[in-house]
Scaffold this active site. Structure first.
Site, PDB file in Angstrom:
ATOM      1  N   GLY A   1       0.790  -1.232   0.000  1.00 42.80           N
ATOM      2  CA  GLY A   1       0.000   0.000   0.000  1.00 42.80           C
ATOM      3  C   GLY A   1       0.817   1.274   0.000  1.00 42.80           C
ATOM      4  N   CYS A   2       2.149   1.171  -0.065  1.00 39.88           N
ATOM      5  CA  CYS A   2       2.990   2.372   0.014  1.00 39.88           C
ATOM      6  C   CYS A   2       2.831   3.264  -1.207  1.00 39.88           C
ATOM      7  CB  CYS A   2       4.447   1.977   0.190  1.00 39.88           C
ATOM      8  SG  CYS A   2       4.767   0.988   1.679  1.00 39.88           S
ATOM      9  N   THR A   3       2.751   2.652  -2.397  1.00 36.71           N
ATOM     10  CA  THR A   3       2.571   3.451  -3.608  1.00 36.71           C
ATOM     11  C   THR A   3       1.212   4.146  -3.591  1.00 36.71           C
ATOM     12  OG1 THR A   3       4.019   2.004  -4.899  1.00 36.71           O
ATOM     13  CG2 THR A   3       2.453   3.380  -6.131  1.00 36.71           C
TER      14      THR A   3
END
Length: 296
Positions: free
Chosen positions: A183-185
């Site tokens: 989920g970082c992007t």
């Protein structure tokens, strides 16, 4: 092996224990890294006797782990600050924190998140009202950037890791199976999309990871991020605030969390655990609008 023999041992661990001989010494280094630098404040935080604290501070100064900086001459009083040698202990503190949280306070499973009712979550939320230590972290070009600003509120979103497609070093094997790692992007691009609204509220946004600056630069260019990404690869922020971390791909990484910090470097709001990377951005924007308008 007797304690007095440790200095002659060939083992680096034994030699290190000759300097860091008991748990009070580690806790002193922990608190100094977190910004508690004066004798009375250290004694108050640790609950140790004045004699024991005096002895340990003197030993740490003698061994070059701490240095003294005078702030009063009558009577003589000092701040105790980490030297470069002392900062070399920060990864040790982070490793102890991770091991204790995972194997003593947890069930031993590898995770990039935490239960909302866990001791780890309570510790992070206790950062509210705390002043951040003065920390500048390398930006994309390697030059130091102050984590907070005296003329603006700051949103610091800390993320496990993000890579540009096709990068030489990419996500480690099994990344998708680590709870909370993905989920970082999405989180970063959502902050990018909402960035004008944060700016309109007088709030700066910074993303922070333990990745190297060059890795972050590749990702920032790919994602077209309009705000800085900073590298805490040396663990200065992680150790100073005892932030939650995990190990993956041979690297210590942040668990996903977000801090809202005022111009005086005081934490005013915390998001942890973050279970919805995109939704957390909208929640933080609402928090920022309220706090940045209403003093305190």
């Amino acid at each position: 092996m007797r304690r007095e023999d440790l200095a002659d041992a060939d083992c680096g661990i034994a030699q290190a224990l000759g300097v860091l001989g008991d748990w009070w010494t580690f806790l002193i280094v922990r608190d100094v890294a977190g910004g508690t630098t004066r004798f009375d404040a250290l004694q108050r935080e640790l609950g140790v006797s004045r004699r024991a604290l005096t002895e340990r501070l003197a030993a740490l100064v003698e061994h070059g782990v701490l240095r003294r900086r005078p702030y009063s001459t009558h009577p003589p009083r000092y701040d105790y600050l980490l030297t470069a040698k002392g900062e070399g202990l920060l990864p040790v503190l982070i490793a102890l924190q991770d091991w204790g949280t995972r194997h003593l306070m947890g069930d031993g499973d590898l995770t990039a998140t935490a239960d909302a009712e866990s001791a780890e979550a309570r510790r992070v939320h206790e950062l509210i009202g705390r002043r951040l230590p003065q920390v500048a972290l390398p930006g994309l070009d390697g030059e130091p950037v102050a984590v907070t600003a005296p003329d603006a509120w700051s949103v610091l979103y800390l993320f496990p890791g993000a890579y540009a497609p096709g990068a030489v070093q990419n996500y480690p094997p099994g990344w998708a199976e680590i709870p909370g790692a993905r989920g970082c992007t999405l989180e970063s691009t959502t902050y990018a999309r909402r960035h004008p609204e944060f700016q309109a509220a007088g709030v700066r946004v910074l993303g922070i990871s333990t990745q190297r600056p060059d890795q972050l630069a590749d990702f920032a260019a790919y994602a077209e991020l309009p705000f800085p990404l900073l590298s805490d690869q040396d663990g200065r922020l992680a150790a100073g605030l005892l932030l939650p971390v995990f190990r993956a791909g041979g690297q210590t990484r942040f668990k996903r969390l977000t801090l809202l910090v005022d111009p005086a470097s005081v934490v005013r709001a915390v998001q942890f655990p973050v279970t919805d990377p995109a939704g957390s951005v909208d929640e933080m924007l609402a928090l920022a609008r309220v706090h940045a308008v209403v003093p305190g």
